[in-house]
Write a protein that holds these residues in place. Structure first.
Motif, PDB file in Angstrom:
ATOM      1  N   LEU A  56     -25.166  39.637 -69.969  1.00 13.00           N
ATOM      2  CA  LEU A  56     -25.093  39.149 -71.338  1.00 13.00           C
ATOM      3  C   LEU A  56     -25.214  37.626 -71.306  1.00 13.00           C
ATOM      4  N   GLN A  57     -26.090  37.137 -72.173  1.00 10.72           N
ATOM      5  CA  GLN A  57     -26.359  35.705 -72.177  1.00 10.72           C
ATOM      6  C   GLN A  57     -25.651  35.023 -73.341  1.00 10.72           C
ATOM      7  N   CYS A  58     -25.198  33.809 -73.102  1.00 10.75           N
ATOM      8  CA  CYS A  58     -24.551  33.011 -74.132  1.00 10.75           C
ATOM      9  C   CYS A  58     -24.973  31.557 -73.961  1.00 10.75           C
ATOM     10  N   ALA A  59     -25.265  30.913 -75.075  1.00  9.92           N
ATOM     11  CA  ALA A  59     -25.610  29.497 -75.031  1.00  9.92           C
ATOM     12  C   ALA A  59     -25.019  28.800 -76.247  1.00  9.92           C
ATOM     13  N   GLN A  60     -24.634  27.533 -76.047  1.00 10.04           N
ATOM     14  CA  GLN A  60     -24.120  26.722 -77.165  1.00 10.04           C
ATOM     15  C   GLN A  60     -24.812  25.358 -77.147  1.00 10.04           C
ATOM     16  N   ASP A  61     -25.047  24.864 -78.350  1.00 12.04           N
ATOM     17  CA  ASP A  61     -25.748  23.585 -78.471  1.00 12.04           C
ATOM     18  C   ASP A  61     -24.856  22.507 -79.065  1.00 12.04           C
ATOM     19  N   MET A  62     -23.541  22.649 -78.907  1.00  8.64           N
ATOM     20  CA  MET A  62     -22.586  21.715 -79.491  1.00  8.64           C
ATOM     21  C   MET A  62     -22.002  20.757 -78.443  1.00  8.64           C
ATOM     22  N   ASN A  63     -22.536  20.819 -77.223  1.00 10.50           N
ATOM     23  CA  ASN A  63     -22.094  19.942 -76.140  1.00 10.50           C
ATOM     24  C   ASN A  63     -20.610  20.152 -75.780  1.00 10.50           C
ATOM     25  N   HIS A  64     -20.138  21.392 -75.932  1.00 10.86           N
ATOM     26  CA  HIS A  64     -18.751  21.695 -75.599  1.00 10.86           C
ATOM     27  C   HIS A  64     -18.593  21.892 -74.101  1.00 10.86           C
ATOM     28  N   ASN A  65     -17.452  21.460 -73.566  1.00 10.16           N
ATOM     29  CA  ASN A  65     -17.196  21.631 -72.143  1.00 10.16           C
ATOM     30  C   ASN A  65     -16.742  23.046 -71.788  1.00 10.16           C
ATOM     31  N   SER A  66     -15.949  23.650 -72.677  1.00 10.22           N
ATOM     32  CA  SER A  66     -15.301  24.929 -72.345  1.00 10.22           C
ATOM     33  C   SER A  66     -15.986  26.101 -73.040  1.00 10.22           C
ATOM     34  N   MET A  67     -16.104  27.202 -72.286  1.00  6.24           N
ATOM     35  CA  MET A  67     -16.724  28.411 -72.831  1.00  6.24           C
ATOM     36  C   MET A  67     -15.936  29.634 -72.398  1.00  6.24           C
ATOM     37  N   TYR A  68     -16.089  30.741 -73.152  1.00  6.30           N
ATOM     38  CA  TYR A  68     -15.235  31.909 -72.984  1.00  6.30           C
ATOM     39  C   TYR A  68     -16.032  33.192 -73.220  1.00  6.30           C
ATOM     40  N   TRP A  69     -15.559  34.271 -72.590  1.00  6.15           N
ATOM     41  CA  TRP A  69     -16.015  35.614 -72.906  1.00  6.15           C
ATOM     42  C   TRP A  69     -14.808  36.472 -73.275  1.00  6.15           C
ATOM     43  N   TYR A  70     -14.906  37.133 -74.447  1.00  2.66           N
ATOM     44  CA  TYR A  70     -13.886  38.063 -74.913  1.00  2.66           C
ATOM     45  C   TYR A  70     -14.542  39.433 -75.116  1.00  2.66           C
ATOM     46  N   ARG A  71     -13.705  40.452 -75.068  1.00  5.61           N
ATOM     47  CA  ARG A  71     -14.146  41.770 -75.511  1.00  5.61           C
ATOM     48  C   ARG A  71     -13.236  42.238 -76.647  1.00  5.61           C
ATOM     49  N   GLN A  72     -13.842  42.963 -77.593  1.00  3.85           N
ATOM     50  CA  GLN A  72     -13.105  43.457 -78.748  1.00  3.85           C
ATOM     51  C   GLN A  72     -13.192  44.959 -78.783  1.00  3.85           C
ATOM     52  N   ASP A  73     -12.054  45.601 -78.776  1.00  9.10           N
ATOM     53  CA  ASP A  73     -11.965  47.056 -78.845  1.00  9.10           C
ATOM     54  C   ASP A  73     -11.112  47.437 -80.053  1.00  9.10           C
ATOM     55  N   PRO A  74     -11.413  48.559 -80.683  1.00 13.97           N
ATOM     56  CA  PRO A  74     -10.658  48.971 -81.882  1.00 13.97           C
ATOM     57  C   PRO A  74      -9.153  49.004 -81.622  1.00 13.97           C
ATOM     58  N   GLY A  75      -8.403  48.346 -82.506  1.00 18.38           N
ATOM     59  CA  GLY A  75      -6.950  48.349 -82.391  1.00 18.38           C
ATOM     60  C   GLY A  75      -6.389  47.480 -81.286  1.00 18.38           C
ATOM     61  N   MET A  76      -7.270  46.733 -80.605  1.00 24.47           N
ATOM     62  CA  MET A  76      -6.802  45.921 -79.462  1.00 24.47           C
ATOM     63  C   MET A  76      -6.978  44.427 -79.705  1.00 24.47           C
ATOM     64  N   GLY A  77      -7.626  44.048 -80.768  1.00 26.18           N
ATOM     65  CA  GLY A  77      -7.912  42.634 -80.966  1.00 26.18           C
ATOM     66  C   GLY A  77      -8.943  42.157 -79.966  1.00 26.18           C
ATOM     67  N   LEU A  78      -8.961  40.876 -79.691  1.00 24.00           N
ATOM     68  CA  LEU A  78      -9.853  40.307 -78.696  1.00 24.00           C
ATOM     69  C   LEU A  78      -9.057  39.984 -77.442  1.00 24.00           C
ATOM     70  N   ARG A  79      -9.631  40.299 -76.302  1.00 21.05           N
ATOM     71  CA  ARG A  79      -8.992  40.006 -75.029  1.00 21.05           C
ATOM     72  C   ARG A  79      -9.927  39.171 -74.167  1.00 21.05           C
ATOM     73  N   LEU A  80      -9.355  38.178 -73.531  1.00 21.18           N
ATOM     74  CA  LEU A  80     -10.132  37.219 -72.747  1.00 21.18           C
ATOM     75  C   LEU A  80     -10.534  37.826 -71.412  1.00 21.18           C
ATOM     76  N   ILE A  81     -11.823  37.753 -71.104  1.00 18.60           N
ATOM     77  CA  ILE A  81     -12.327  38.300 -69.841  1.00 18.60           C
ATOM     78  C   ILE A  81     -12.365  37.186 -68.788  1.00 18.60           C
ATOM     79  N   TYR A  82     -13.116  36.150 -69.075  1.00 20.95           N
ATOM     80  CA  TYR A  82     -13.256  34.988 -68.207  1.00 20.95           C
ATOM     81  C   TYR A  82     -13.422  33.761 -69.087  1.00 20.95           C
ATOM     82  N   TYR A  83     -13.115  32.613 -68.513  1.00 21.38           N
ATOM     83  CA  TYR A  83     -13.398  31.371 -69.198  1.00 21.38           C
ATOM     84  C   TYR A  83     -13.866  30.322 -68.198  1.00 21.38           C
ATOM     85  N   SER A  84     -14.474  29.294 -68.753  1.00 20.67           N
ATOM     86  CA  SER A  84     -14.968  28.189 -67.941  1.00 20.67           C
ATOM     87  C   SER A  84     -14.517  26.905 -68.620  1.00 20.67           C
ATOM     88  N   ALA A  85     -13.561  26.233 -68.014  1.00 25.26           N
ATOM     89  CA  ALA A  85     -13.005  25.031 -68.630  1.00 25.26           C
ATOM     90  C   ALA A  85     -14.023  23.895 -68.654  1.00 25.26           C
TER      91      ALA A  85
END
Lengths: 114, 115
Positions: free
Chosen positions: A21-50
């Motif tokens: 899965l590809q992700c890109a941002q053009d806001m020059n942010h340092n930190s990026m994240y991947w979450y998964r969302q499952d019914p009734g579970m909210g969003l849970r953090l998979i990995y992040y890059s500070a």
């Protein structure tokens, strides 16, 4: 200014297949994240890059790998997909504004593993 | 460690009625709190955020939230519901305003607006 973009929007895999899965941002942010969302579970953090060159595990990292390719791009790889990985995946990036780190989310990738 | 509890997975109100979505948090450090809204098949949009500057926080679309430290709560309200408010709402906490280690989300509350 597109913000956070994700590709693909939808994907169907068979058990055992791999994909990135590809992700890109053009806001020059340092930190990026991947979450998964499952019914009734909210969003849970998979990995992040500070910052570029660093990655860390979140709450649910098993079965996933990530790559911070450069400051703009942060990819999530499923090496051997399992039905339990059927979910909606959101990428986010963040910036500190007014002393607070604020996250901006992409539109999501809906993944089904058969 | 921090956690968020949203009371009520579904809340139903009549159009024009008060909206109240409940959020309680647990944090070992002064929390930074957020409310996000998710419309069907879309990503998350920030409604408002608590930064300790003021306990009553105003957000977009007429929503506001009040931080109550004694109750460890950050409930979301809107005086008069509109049909367009029907969506999923998430409360989230960050243990450190400057930390890059992500948000902890509640499980979400689905807001239903009855005509």
């Amino acid at each position: 200014n597109a913000g956070v973009t994700q590709t693909p929007k939808f994907q169907v895999l068979k058990t055992g297949q791999s994909m990135t899965l590809q992700c890109a941002q053009d806001m020059n942010h340092n930190s990026m994240y991947w979450y998964r969302q499952d019914p009734g579970m909210g969003l849970r953090l998979i990995y992040y890059s500070a910052s570029e060159g660093t990655t860390d595990k979140g709450e649910v990292p098993n079965g996933y790998n990530v790559s911070r390719l450069n400051k703009r791009e942060f990819s999530l790889r499923l090496e051997s997909a399992a039905p339990s990985q059927t979910s909606v995946y959101f990428c986010a990036s963040s910036v500190i504004a007014g002393g607070l780190r604020e996250q901006f989310f992409g539109p999501g990738t809906r993944l089904t593993v058969l | 460690a921090q956690s968020v509890t949203q009371l009520g997975s579904h809340v139903s109100v009549s159009e024009g009625a008060l909206v109240l979505l409940r959020c309680n948090y647990s944090s070992s450090v002064p929390p930074y709190l957020f409310w996000y809204v998710q419309y069907p098949n879309q990503g998350l949009q920030l409604l408002l955020k608590y930064t300790s500057a003021a306990t009553l926080v105003k957000g977009i679309n007429g929503f506001e939230a009040e931080f109550k430290k004694s109750e460890t709560s950050f409930h979301l309200t809107k005086p008069s519901a509109h049909m367009s408010d029907a969506a999923e709402y998430f409360c989230a906490v960050s243990g450190s305003g400057g930390g890059a280690d992500g948000l902890t989300f509640g499980k979400g509350t689905h807001l239903i607006i009855q005509p």
